[in-house]
Design a protein around this motif. Structure first.
Motif, PDB file in Angstrom:
ATOM      1  N   PRO A  20       0.836  -1.206   0.000  1.00  0.00           N
ATOM      2  CA  PRO A  20       0.000   0.000   0.000  1.00  0.00           C
ATOM      3  C   PRO A  20       0.871   1.256   0.000  1.00  0.00           C
ATOM      4  O   PRO A  20       1.974   1.225   0.538  1.00  0.00           O
ATOM      5  N   PRO A  21       0.363   2.344  -0.584  1.00  0.00           N
ATOM      6  CA  PRO A  21       1.169   3.572  -0.582  1.00  0.00           C
ATOM      7  C   PRO A  21       1.454   4.003   0.858  1.00  0.00           C
ATOM      8  O   PRO A  21       0.550   3.997   1.697  1.00  0.00           O
ATOM      9  N   LEU A  22       2.697   4.358   1.116  1.00  0.00           N
ATOM     10  CA  LEU A  22       3.151   4.654   2.478  1.00  0.00           C
ATOM     11  C   LEU A  22       2.326   5.739   3.161  1.00  0.00           C
ATOM     12  O   LEU A  22       2.046   5.677   4.348  1.00  0.00           O
ATOM     13  N   GLN A  23       1.919   6.760   2.373  1.00  0.00           N
ATOM     14  CA  GLN A  23       1.298   7.892   3.064  1.00  0.00           C
ATOM     15  C   GLN A  23      -0.223   7.769   3.220  1.00  0.00           C
ATOM     16  O   GLN A  23      -0.849   8.655   3.783  1.00  0.00           O
ATOM     17  N   LEU A  24      -0.811   6.671   2.728  1.00  0.00           N
ATOM     18  CA  LEU A  24      -2.257   6.506   2.867  1.00  0.00           C
ATOM     19  C   LEU A  24      -2.573   5.321   3.775  1.00  0.00           C
ATOM     20  O   LEU A  24      -1.820   4.351   3.823  1.00  0.00           O
ATOM     21  N   ASN A  25      -3.741   5.381   4.465  1.00  0.00           N
ATOM     22  CA  ASN A  25      -4.158   4.224   5.256  1.00  0.00           C
ATOM     23  C   ASN A  25      -4.990   3.284   4.376  1.00  0.00           C
ATOM     24  O   ASN A  25      -5.158   3.538   3.175  1.00  0.00           O
ATOM     25  N   ASP A  26      -5.524   2.201   4.979  1.00  0.00           N
ATOM     26  CA  ASP A  26      -6.246   1.198   4.180  1.00  0.00           C
ATOM     27  C   ASP A  26      -7.480   1.775   3.486  1.00  0.00           C
ATOM     28  O   ASP A  26      -7.953   1.233   2.497  1.00  0.00           O
ATOM     29  N   GLN A  27      -8.030   2.861   4.028  1.00  0.00           N
ATOM     30  CA  GLN A  27      -9.212   3.490   3.393  1.00  0.00           C
ATOM     31  C   GLN A  27      -8.818   4.587   2.396  1.00  0.00           C
ATOM     32  O   GLN A  27      -9.676   5.305   1.892  1.00  0.00           O
ATOM     33  N   GLY A  28      -7.542   4.733   2.132  1.00  0.00           N
ATOM     34  CA  GLY A  28      -7.087   5.754   1.182  1.00  0.00           C
ATOM     35  C   GLY A  28      -7.037   7.150   1.771  1.00  0.00           C
ATOM     36  O   GLY A  28      -6.942   8.139   1.044  1.00  0.00           O
ATOM     37  N   GLN A  29      -7.112   7.239   3.118  1.00  0.00           N
ATOM     38  CA  GLN A  29      -6.993   8.569   3.752  1.00  0.00           C
ATOM     39  C   GLN A  29      -5.521   8.841   4.070  1.00  0.00           C
ATOM     40  O   GLN A  29      -4.747   7.907   4.277  1.00  0.00           O
ATOM     41  N   GLN A  80      -6.810   4.103  11.063  1.00  0.00           N
ATOM     42  CA  GLN A  80      -6.003   2.905  10.812  1.00  0.00           C
ATOM     43  C   GLN A  80      -5.859   2.068  12.090  1.00  0.00           C
ATOM     44  O   GLN A  80      -5.947   0.841  12.056  1.00  0.00           O
ATOM     45  N   ARG A  81      -5.696   2.752  13.213  1.00  0.00           N
ATOM     46  CA  ARG A  81      -5.574   2.026  14.495  1.00  0.00           C
ATOM     47  C   ARG A  81      -6.841   1.239  14.784  1.00  0.00           C
ATOM     48  O   ARG A  81      -6.795   0.099  15.222  1.00  0.00           O
ATOM     49  N   GLN A  82      -8.005   1.875  14.475  1.00  0.00           N
ATOM     50  CA  GLN A  82      -9.277   1.176  14.709  1.00  0.00           C
ATOM     51  C   GLN A  82      -9.384  -0.057  13.814  1.00  0.00           C
ATOM     52  O   GLN A  82      -9.749  -1.138  14.267  1.00  0.00           O
TER      53      GLN A  82
END
Ligand code: NCD
Length: 336
Positions: free
Chosen positions: A8-17, A325-327
């Motif tokens: 996954p892109p380093l600067q985004l979380n799994d939801q693309g935020q 992301q933590r959630q």
């Protein structure tokens, strides 16, 4: 053969935020617009009598500046304070690294301070990426400028300035002028303008200060300033980065000003309502004439104000991306 999932892109979380903010490379138009819209809403906070919102209450933001800065450092500090965070600033260039400490050692010490977010400025391209790759999970890294590579919050504050003064990007001509070779601001601006749909991006400078591979940014390159400025809506002047120059890239500063300095006569070649921008610090009489820097078309000081709102937007968005992301991580641990 089993397919391996793409990293996954380093600067985004799994939801693309956003969860770090390292570079504008690879960020979508929607995400850039979300940053601009969020910053627009924070501009109103800066105009209030009580300039605070509680979004980062209880969080600690640590500014770590390995390179000098006035504007970027203070506007990040103000942005974090207006979001109610606790803020500390370390000027590392004058402390441990000059005593031989490595970037990893510095990072581990910073982690031990339990900050939630680090704003990092460093003279080496890629330093913020390196820290984001190695920092413990849940901590957000914001790039405050790395070498010649990227200065994404400057890129976005420049986009906010253009959007507020000139409207949508899809009809604009924008010229970026001067020392492109050493400028992280130019790289971030070219990427942002392209992503936001600007159809006419021009880059103007002497051949010795133009990097190879400019075509990949989809820009037109000019070595003649008068030709490049014809009819443009926005002129972004860059500082001549003398501290990054090795050897004789320029005959003299006087010669540079004669060929590429923005004077009132030259500015008259642009659209009559063109705006003039500069990330600062400005070198009067080197890349810009005082009559232009202080003139009615200059929005250089507005850029500083918009910079606080952009930095508030990026800090708050990255913090909520980390929380989300933590959630997600704890939900999937519970299911496992
Ligand atoms: C820029 C930088 O540091 O890259 N300045 C800034 O962030 N205000 C541009 C420059 O130093 O010329």
């Amino acid at each position: 053969m089993p397919m391996t999932a793409a990293k996954p892109p380093l600067q985004l979380n799994d939801q693309g935020q956003l969860r770090h903010f390292l570079s504008l490379d690879g960020l979508s138009r929607d995400l850039l617009n979300e940053i601009l819209d969020t910053a627009d809403s924070f501009l109103e906070v800066g105009a209030r009598a009580v300039k605070k919102v509680p979004l980062l209450r209880g969080k600690t933001v640590c500014n770590v500046f390995f390179e000098n800065s006035t504007r970027t450092r203070t506007t990040f500090e103000l942005a974090a304070k207006r979001l109610s965070a606790d803020v500390i600033t370390l000027n590392v260039s004058t402390s441990s690294t000059s005593k031989g400490e490595t970037l990893t050692d510095t990072l581990r010490n910073l982690e031990a301070m339990a900050a939630d977010m680090f704003v990092v400025r460093h003279g080496d391209s890629g330093a913020a990426h390196f820290i984001a790759e190695h920092v413990c999970p849940g901590v957000a890294i914001i790039n405050g400028g790395d070498g010649r590579h990227a200065h994404p919050t400057q890129g976005m504050l420049d986009m906010l300035t253009i959007r507020r003064h000139k409207g949508d990007f899809d009809k604009l001509s924008v010229a970026i002028v001067g020392d492109i070779l050493h400028s992280r601001v130019a790289r971030s601006n070219m990427l942002a303008l392209k992503t936001l749909g600007c159809p006419d991006i021009r880059v103007i400078g002497p051949r010795t200060l133009l990097p190879v591979g400019l075509e990949q940014y989809g820009v037109q390159v000019f070595t003649d300033m008068d030709q490049g400025l014809a009819g443009v809506d926005v002129v972004i002047m860059l500082r001549l980065q003398r501290e990054r120059m090795q050897g004789g890239l320029l005959p003299s500063e006087g010669e540079f000003f004669r060929l590429y300095g923005l004077t009132p006569q030259r500015l008259a070649l642009a659209h009559p309502e063109a705006i003039v921008m500069h990330p600062g610090p400005i070198n009067r009489g080197v890349e810009i004439d005082s009559a232009v820097a202080d003139g009615s078309q200059s929005v250089i000081l507005n850029q500083v104000t918009y910079g606080i709102a952009i930095r508030m937007a990026v800090l708050s968005m990255a913090m909520s991306g980390q929380t989300a992301q933590r959630q997600t991580n704890s939900e999937s641990e519970e299911q496992a």
